[in-house]
Design a protein around this motif. Structure first.
Motif, mmCIF file in Angstrom:
data_model
loop_
_atom_site.group_PDB
_atom_site.id
_atom_site.type_symbol
_atom_site.label_atom_id
_atom_site.label_comp_id
_atom_site.label_asym_id
_atom_site.label_seq_id
_atom_site.Cartn_x
_atom_site.Cartn_y
_atom_site.Cartn_z
ATOM 1 N N ARG A 1 47.761 24.757 38.198
ATOM 2 C CA ARG A 1 46.840 25.588 38.564
ATOM 3 C C ARG A 1 46.549 26.419 39.535
ATOM 4 N NH1 ARG A 1 41.467 24.821 40.101
ATOM 5 N NH2 ARG A 1 39.599 25.263 39.046
ATOM 6 N N LEU B 1 46.295 30.636 39.954
ATOM 7 C CA LEU B 1 44.735 31.263 40.590
ATOM 8 C C LEU B 1 45.274 32.653 41.461
ATOM 9 C CD1 LEU B 1 42.439 28.414 40.319
ATOM 10 C CD2 LEU B 1 42.269 30.082 38.781
ATOM 11 N N SER B 2 45.901 31.398 42.050
ATOM 12 C CA SER B 2 46.600 32.798 43.562
ATOM 13 C C SER B 2 47.344 33.384 42.830
ATOM 14 C CB SER B 2 47.122 31.418 44.506
ATOM 15 O OG SER B 2 47.541 31.556 43.614
ATOM 16 N N LEU C 1 47.195 30.816 32.400
ATOM 17 C CA LEU C 1 45.867 29.534 32.450
ATOM 18 C C LEU C 1 45.021 30.107 30.672
ATOM 19 C CD1 LEU C 1 44.193 29.335 35.943
ATOM 20 C CD2 LEU C 1 45.130 27.534 34.571
ATOM 21 N N PHE D 1 45.018 36.937 29.679
ATOM 22 C CA PHE D 1 45.900 38.477 30.680
ATOM 23 C C PHE D 1 46.955 38.858 29.226
ATOM 24 C CE2 PHE D 1 44.501 34.754 33.615
ATOM 25 C CZ PHE D 1 43.900 35.336 34.271
ATOM 26 N N LEU E 1 41.929 43.174 32.548
ATOM 27 C CA LEU E 1 41.452 43.180 34.508
ATOM 28 C C LEU E 1 41.475 44.204 34.917
ATOM 29 C CD1 LEU E 1 40.216 40.794 36.551
ATOM 30 C CD2 LEU E 1 42.650 40.719 36.739
ATOM 31 N N PRO F 1 36.633 43.100 41.412
ATOM 32 C CA PRO F 1 37.395 43.252 39.911
ATOM 33 C C PRO F 1 36.967 42.954 38.449
ATOM 34 C CG PRO F 1 37.768 41.387 41.106
ATOM 35 C CD PRO F 1 37.078 41.946 42.429
ATOM 36 N N GLU G 1 36.209 42.121 34.141
ATOM 37 C CA GLU G 1 37.434 41.657 32.951
ATOM 38 C C GLU G 1 36.632 42.638 32.149
ATOM 39 O OE1 GLU G 1 38.485 37.383 31.414
ATOM 40 O OE2 GLU G 1 36.689 37.429 32.780
ATOM 41 N N ARG H 1 26.143 39.117 45.578
ATOM 42 C CA ARG H 1 26.436 38.362 46.860
ATOM 43 C C ARG H 1 25.505 37.820 47.568
ATOM 44 N NH1 ARG H 1 32.485 38.743 45.743
ATOM 45 N NH2 ARG H 1 32.928 36.879 46.791
ATOM 46 N N LEU I 1 42.215 37.779 44.907
ATOM 47 C CA LEU I 1 41.783 37.825 43.870
ATOM 48 C C LEU I 1 42.107 36.309 43.265
ATOM 49 C CD1 LEU I 1 40.291 40.435 42.186
ATOM 50 C CD2 LEU I 1 42.221 39.066 40.884
ATOM 51 N N LYS I 2 41.066 35.737 42.743
ATOM 52 C CA LYS I 2 41.026 34.479 42.263
ATOM 53 C C LYS I 2 40.923 34.039 40.577
ATOM 54 C CE LYS I 2 41.240 31.406 46.126
ATOM 55 N NZ LYS I 2 40.968 30.063 47.229
ATOM 56 N N MET I 3 41.009 33.744 39.990
ATOM 57 C CA MET I 3 40.460 33.769 38.350
ATOM 58 C C MET I 3 39.829 31.496 38.583
ATOM 59 S SD MET I 3 41.172 35.711 36.633
ATOM 60 C CE MET I 3 40.400 35.653 35.551
ATOM 61 N N VAL I 4 38.510 31.945 38.440
ATOM 62 C CA VAL I 4 37.977 31.217 39.020
ATOM 63 C C VAL I 4 37.230 30.327 37.741
ATOM 64 C CG1 VAL I 4 35.203 30.011 39.410
ATOM 65 C CG2 VAL I 4 37.129 31.453 40.891
ATOM 66 N N PRO J 1 37.887 36.288 37.103
ATOM 67 C CA PRO J 1 38.215 36.829 38.308
ATOM 68 C C PRO J 1 37.198 37.211 39.365
ATOM 69 C CG PRO J 1 37.635 38.596 37.419
ATOM 70 C CD PRO J 1 37.202 37.399 36.185
ATOM 71 N N ILE J 2 37.256 36.504 41.074
ATOM 72 C CA ILE J 2 36.605 36.807 41.487
ATOM 73 C C ILE J 2 37.224 37.180 42.891
ATOM 74 C CG2 ILE J 2 36.787 34.352 42.703
ATOM 75 C CD1 ILE J 2 33.475 34.623 43.107
ATOM 76 N N GLU J 3 36.913 37.417 44.064
ATOM 77 C CA GLU J 3 37.586 38.354 45.001
ATOM 78 C C GLU J 3 36.975 36.579 46.172
ATOM 79 O OE1 GLU J 3 37.525 42.495 46.415
ATOM 80 O OE2 GLU J 3 36.098 42.552 45.535
#
Lengths: 223, 223
Positions: free
Chosen positions: A18, A22-23, A69, A74, A91, A117, A119, A222, B91-94, B117-119
């Motif tokens: 995971r 995620l990375s 995942l 994707f 994405l 980013p 979706e 943010r 970028l990660k998927m959370v 997706p999140i930065e």
DNA sequence: TCTCATACCGTACAAATGTCTGGCATGGGT
DNA sequence: ACCCATGCCAGACATTTGTACGGTATGAGA
């Protein structure tokens, strides 16, 4: 390697995979093997396949680094060849515009703050862009100054949708309303703020000073 | 395939690869080949290698799907220096959690709604997760029911930060406040809503019924 | 005891994928 | 003309990687 309590190792395998996913770096079976010191690739594979069976992972059979995942689909690029069945990635990187001008295609705008980013599984063809919200006029709709509005370019909107309009050379976020007026043939357009201190704007749809830039599809803040 | 203007195709190749990397799926040489209709893998490879030489991409030689964005180890980020100003955000998927429980590591939660997706350029080590907001209690802070709160797992917070706390088995979003109280040694913790109809919550920090899950770093609302 | 499931090891094979060597054609510069 | 860089093609080879078939050992039940 001796045995470990049931499910124990698999949990750690899942976390490892995971994290990698995620990375952005899908691991190979052998990387999983090495990570946990398995002496056989098969051991790693069994854990992985089990995670897939349990729905905790998804995979593209036969592909290198094919574990994914579940949840968000994707995919590969728009398919053209006959290769493996890959879907287009929903994405996208959306440009955040510093300022907007009428008639200027957003792809040509140089003054941008960066990219975010997003979706976008929608099939609508409108281009997306981001815009920083200024002012308190939409406060009661939960849209605050500094928020990032994700906008889909379109020149029409339905009543009640939140839109970005260009009034003169100023972009503004408001609720779009088509009000039925008996005196006219057809409806008239209103831009409603969401704040008691602000007034409804009634632009002339045919005026050069009014342009509907698009619809706000997402708000991000943010903290 | 005939020739194309110098650099023209390479730019498109870069965008394709970048998009794939940002969405977590490094492409293979042959996928690039297919995407652009090259009749030889070598053509794709030449473009890719050139992009690496120009510093626009990085690669892990010999590895399958070994192309990366320069700068950071992962989705991108950092600067690469030369070349056009192209920064790839980390970028990660959370995961979006459907429900949260105390003591349960988020990686073990199966009930998830999906991934977003999140930065995340921060270096903080806390894991990220998403949580759907319920209730109106943070309305005046512009946080509405249905909003998605992006949370960084942490067990402490500074006064004024918006946090997610677990009260009993209910997760709640509130403003975290450390109130100085003279009667006590040290401060006491308060959870402030942002809505006149709701009351301040004063949890017992040592209680089993209270857990600070993390800090809200972003709010997203789909319209 | 017997079965069955789990957890792991060993050794292959085959597909996916990265890499290489050699060639062709075009255009810009000298 | 010559040189050289670019853009592309052809066909291979070598490594990485997914997959398969078989084995050992342990523990929980029937």
């Amino acid at each position: 390697m001796g045995k470990t309590p049931p499910g124990r190792t698999r949990e750690r395998v899942f976390r490892f995979v995971r994290q990698r996913l995620l990375s952005g770096q899908p691991p190979t079976v052998r990387e999983v093997q090495a990570q946990f010191g398995f002496l056989s690739t098969q051991t790693a594979r069994e854990h992985l396949e089990r995670l897939v069976r349990d729905g905790r992972l998804r995979k593209e059979p036969g592909q290198a680094r094919g574990y994914r995942l579940p949840g968000s689909e994707f995919g590969g690029g728009g398919r053209s060849g006959r290769g493996p069945p890959l879907k287009g990635p929903p994405l996208k990187m959306v440009p955040i515009l510093g300022q907007v001008q009428a008639g200027v295609p957003i792809t040509a705008v140089e003054d941008l703050e960066g990219y975010v980013p997003i979706e976008d599984s929608s099939t609508s063809s409108g281009e997306l862009f981001g815009l920083r919200v200024r002012g308190e006029s939409m406060r009661d709709a939960g849209i605050l100054p500094g928020d990032l509005a994700i906008v889909r370019q379109q020149s029409t909107a339905r009543s009640g949708e939140i839109v970005v309009a260009l009034l003169g050379d100023e972009a503004t976020v408001k609720t779009f309303v088509r009000a039925r007026v008996k005196t006219h043939r057809g409806a008239r357009i209103e831009l409603h703020p969401a704040h008691p201190d602000f007034a409804v704007i009634v632009p002339d749809p045919d005026s050069e000073d009014f342009h509907l830039l698009g619809r706000v599809i997402e708000i991000r803040r943010r903290l």
